[in-house]
Design a protein around this motif. Structure first.
Motif, short mmCIF file in Angstrom:
data_model
loop_
_atom_site.label_atom_id
_atom_site.label_comp_id
_atom_site.label_asym_id
_atom_site.label_seq_id
_atom_site.Cartn_x
_atom_site.Cartn_y
_atom_site.Cartn_z
N SER A 232 2.12 -4.68 -0.06
CA SER A 232 2.64 -6.05 -0.67
C SER A 232 3.95 -5.73 -1.44
CB SER A 232 1.56 -5.88 -2.42
OG SER A 232 1.49 -5.07 -2.95
N ALA A 233 4.48 -6.72 -1.69
CA ALA A 233 6.09 -6.83 -2.01
C ALA A 233 6.32 -6.30 -3.29
CB ALA A 233 6.43 -8.51 -2.02
N ILE B 43 -5.60 -1.07 -9.78
CA ILE B 43 -5.71 -1.87 -8.53
C ILE B 43 -5.95 -3.32 -8.70
CG2 ILE B 43 -6.68 -2.20 -6.40
CD1 ILE B 43 -5.30 0.22 -6.35
N ASP B 44 -5.40 -4.31 -8.16
CA ASP B 44 -5.26 -5.55 -8.46
C ASP B 44 -6.27 -5.99 -6.99
OD1 ASP B 44 -5.62 -8.37 -8.13
OD2 ASP B 44 -3.51 -8.75 -8.66
N PRO B 45 -7.45 -6.01 -7.02
CA PRO B 45 -8.36 -6.36 -6.15
C PRO B 45 -8.07 -7.61 -5.08
CG PRO B 45 -9.56 -6.90 -7.97
CD PRO B 45 -8.30 -6.38 -8.52
N GLU B 46 -7.43 -8.40 -5.71
CA GLU B 46 -7.18 -9.78 -5.10
C GLU B 46 -5.83 -9.66 -3.92
OE1 GLU B 46 -9.05 -12.44 -5.56
OE2 GLU B 46 -10.19 -11.73 -6.91
N LEU C 206 -5.08 -2.30 -2.66
CA LEU C 206 -5.81 -0.92 -1.92
C LEU C 206 -4.85 -0.27 -0.83
CD1 LEU C 206 -8.02 0.82 -2.70
CD2 LEU C 206 -9.57 -0.59 -0.66
N VAL C 207 -4.34 -1.62 -0.22
CA VAL C 207 -3.47 -0.80 0.74
C VAL C 207 -2.17 0.05 0.43
CG1 VAL C 207 -1.98 -1.76 3.07
CG2 VAL C 207 -4.32 -2.66 2.40
N ASP C 208 -1.65 -0.69 -0.73
CA ASP C 208 -0.55 0.09 -1.32
C ASP C 208 -1.04 1.44 -1.77
OD1 ASP C 208 1.26 -2.17 -1.60
OD2 ASP C 208 0.17 -3.09 -3.04
N LEU C 209 -2.13 1.65 -2.47
CA LEU C 209 -2.58 2.93 -2.67
C LEU C 209 -2.75 3.69 -1.55
CD1 LEU C 209 -3.92 5.13 -4.62
CD2 LEU C 209 -5.97 3.95 -4.56
N ALA C 210 -3.26 3.07 -0.37
CA ALA C 210 -3.37 4.26 0.93
C ALA C 210 -1.97 4.48 1.26
CB ALA C 210 -4.21 3.24 1.91
N ALA C 211 -1.26 3.53 1.36
CA ALA C 211 0.29 3.98 1.85
C ALA C 211 0.76 4.99 1.00
CB ALA C 211 1.24 2.82 1.81
N GLN D 83 -4.48 -8.10 -0.59
CA GLN D 83 -4.73 -7.26 0.43
C GLN D 83 -6.21 -7.06 0.67
OE1 GLN D 83 -2.70 -4.18 -1.33
NE2 GLN D 83 -0.72 -4.27 -0.02
N ARG D 84 -7.22 -7.84 0.39
CA ARG D 84 -8.45 -7.84 0.67
C ARG D 84 -8.83 -7.79 2.21
NH1 ARG D 84 -11.01 -12.64 -2.91
NH2 ARG D 84 -12.87 -12.04 -1.57
#
Length: 595
Positions: A394-395, A586-589, A404-409, A591-592
């Protein structure tokens, strides 16, 4: 500041003034046999029904082989044994206090059953002889058929009535738990039997003559036929599911795929089974099929399933019907334990050839059958990607709300090149985020979908990983953590290094997504999907809970920059033998990926 390790696990809770203990009681004989089976640990919540065995474990065996892992809940006791088995493919022992302890443990037993993990459980009852029972308490803690509570989701149970019968029962339980497909077993020991004085020294069985049965090889004719099909295939695909943690088995799986030039798919439901940075593994593992995996399967002419979880459902999502053009080879021994109560066997899969064999045994046979018959493996198959697959972050993830993708990265970049074992990953995890390059990189899900199992499984896995030079990292959801948080105390008590990261969306978000689907389908207000789901007002202080269990913690963090710094602090603490907890908001909305 990194935590300092207090003492080796083997030196924790050492009994005093033992002298030279003599074999004298029923429970002493039982404990001696358990020790000879090399069940290194026994997790338990103390209970009067097995006080005789408890005394024997401490004052006869010296709390060694097995050594006690003290727990705060029976569900955690089984979950810890489950996690240990996920790393070792071997069982721990568990002691459960009569019917009430067994009822507490049922969810964790179901998880281990669905995950096909070996656990050897010892319960207690009675005394069975009603004349020996203490008033009130030993009556409500007695049951006519205690094993019936878990018979539908365990491999075997028994309630022996004498020391010789207990010997046979324990030996059989050990064999059955360790015979594929693995699973939990339960031996219920009469309290009166445990506390009875021995008339003489019982004859101890020769353990070597009751060893677990080795996995049987597949029918050679079936292996030969499967090899012919795979060698003739132009676009073979291998689905790697529930396989072993052995490095030798891992290497053989790679060799087979290379010999065949087969595309390989893996799943986040299962532990790492193949190097995900290998050229033959083009798609990152997911929990569910994707457009990419569907395209690979539709293009295949032969599909080899090696104990793939829910093969039938996976194929149905791709093809939508039974009209599947590829030949399917299904290699599994899972049907041996299917029963009519639990539907964990999943959809009945179509197969043109069924090979009843543990998958790694079949791989060994297939590799021999194709040796020298296929094209010589290209050198490209030994090459690995030097850069990770791209992730769409996310930007504003670096500083502000993150998905969650940000956390993964962030995890990928922070731990790049380090030997990390991801004990668990939350639903919705992006499969392209991490590369799994060894059998211990990822350990799969909890098996039965029982929320609350994550923390206990993490402790057991970390116990098994201690001393292996790896950083044990458990990523769990906030709901999973809240239901099982006090399992972490056992890690602190046993001085087990562990990093726990909670992907905290402050909601039972999987169900938020379900309520959204229902609202859309019924043309009702989607904005009400959060009601009855969110975990705030007040927000739960997860760090305070973890700190109460003996973990180092810090304030909740948000944004990849702050998370990376927290991860570095956590890794340093774990490297120093400590335990660290990070609450990541985490904001779940964002990168779902679907739930």
């Amino acid at each position: 500041m990194a935590s300092q390790s207090r003492a080796p696990v083997a030196q924790i809770d050492r009994p005093q003034n033992l002298g030279n203990p003599q074999l004298g009681w029923g429970s002493d004989a039982i404990a001696q046999l358990i020790s000879r089976l090399d069940l290194k640990y026994v997790s338990l919540v103390p209970g009067a029904s097995f006080r005789g065995l408890h005394d024997s474990l401490v004052n006869y065996l010296g709390n060694s082989n097995p050594q006690m892992v003290i727990c705060l809940h029976e569900e955690h006791a089984v979950a810890i044994a489950h996690g240990y088995a996920k790393v070792t493919d071997e069982p721990m022992a568990v002691c459960l206090h009569t019917n009430v302890g067994l009822m507490h443990a049922t969810m964790a037993i179901f998880n281990a059953w669905c995950d096909r993990r070996p656990v050897v459980m010892f319960g207690a009852n009675g005394p069975v002889d009603a004349a020996q029972r203490r008033p009130w308490i030993e009556w409500i803690h007695s049951a006519q058929d205690q094993g019936a509570l878990i018979r539908h989701y365990s491999k075997w149970d028994d309630q022996p009535a004498s020391v010789p019968a207990a010997f046979e029962s324990i030996l059989r339980a050990n064999q059955i738990a360790r015979t594929p497909p693995y699973g939990p077993v339960y031996v219920c020991l009469d309290a009166g039997l445990q506390e009875a004085k021995l008339a003489g020294e019982p004859v101890m069985p020769d353990i070597g003559r009751y060893a677990p049965m080795p996995p049987q090889g597949a029918d050679p004719d079936l292996i030969a036929k499967a090899a012919d099909w795979l060698l003739a295939a132009r676009r073979p695909v291998i689905l790697l599911g529930r396989v072993s943690r052995s490095q030798e088995d891992w290497d053989r799986r790679v060799a087979l795929a290379e010999a065949l030039g087969a595309t390989v798919l893996t799943s986040l439901h299962d532990a790492s089974a193949f190097p995900t940075d290998h050229p033959l593994h083009p798609v990152g593992p997911r929990f569910r099929p994707t457009a990419d995996t569907n395209a690979i399967l539709k293009d295949a002419d032969v599909i080899l399933s090696l104990d793939w979880l829910d093969l039938g459902g996976f194929l149905k999502v791709t093809f939508g019907s039974h009209d599947i053009p590829a030949k399917i080879i299904n290699c599994t021994v899972d049907p041996y334990i299917h029963n009519g109560w639990s539907m964990d066997y999943q959809m009945l899969p179509p197969a043109d050839l069924t090979v009843l064999s543990p998958p790694d045994v079949a791989v060994k046979g297939l590799l021999k059958a194709v040796d020298g018959r296929g094209k010589k493996p290209s050198t490209k198959y030994s090459e690995r990607r030097t850069t990770p697959r791209p992730l769409k972050t996310s930007a504003n993830g670096a500083q502000g709300p993150m998905g969650l993708v940000d956390l993964a990265a962030c995890l990928r970049d922070t731990f790049a090149g380090q030997p990390v074992s991801y004990i668990s990953l939350p639903l919705g995890w992006p499969g392209d985020a991490l590369d799994f390059t060894t059998p211990l990189c990822h350990l799969g899900t909890n098996g039965g979908g029982g929320v609350g199992g994550g923390p206990g499984i993490a402790v057991g896995a970390a116990l098994a990983l201690k001393g292996r030079g790896r950083i044990p990292v458990a990523l769990v959801g906030d709901g999973d953590f809240l239901m099982g948080a006090n399992a972490l105390w056992s890690a602190a008590h046993m001085d087990i290094p562990l990093l726990v990261v909670v992907a905290n969306n402050q909601a039972y978000y999987n169900d938020v997504a379900h309520q959204e689907r229902v609202a859309v389908h019924r043309d009702r207000p989607v904005e009400n999907k959060w009601i009855g789901q969110h975990l705030h007002n007040p927000a739960v202080d997860l760090g305070l809970i973890a700190r109460a269990q003996g973990f180092e913690t810090e304030a909740p963090v948000q944004g990849t920059k702050a998370v990376a710094e927290a991860l570095r602090r956590g890794a340093a603490a774990v490297a120093g033998g400590g335990r660290y907890f990070i609450d990541v908001r985490i904001d779940p909305e964002l990168q779902r990926e679907g739930t």
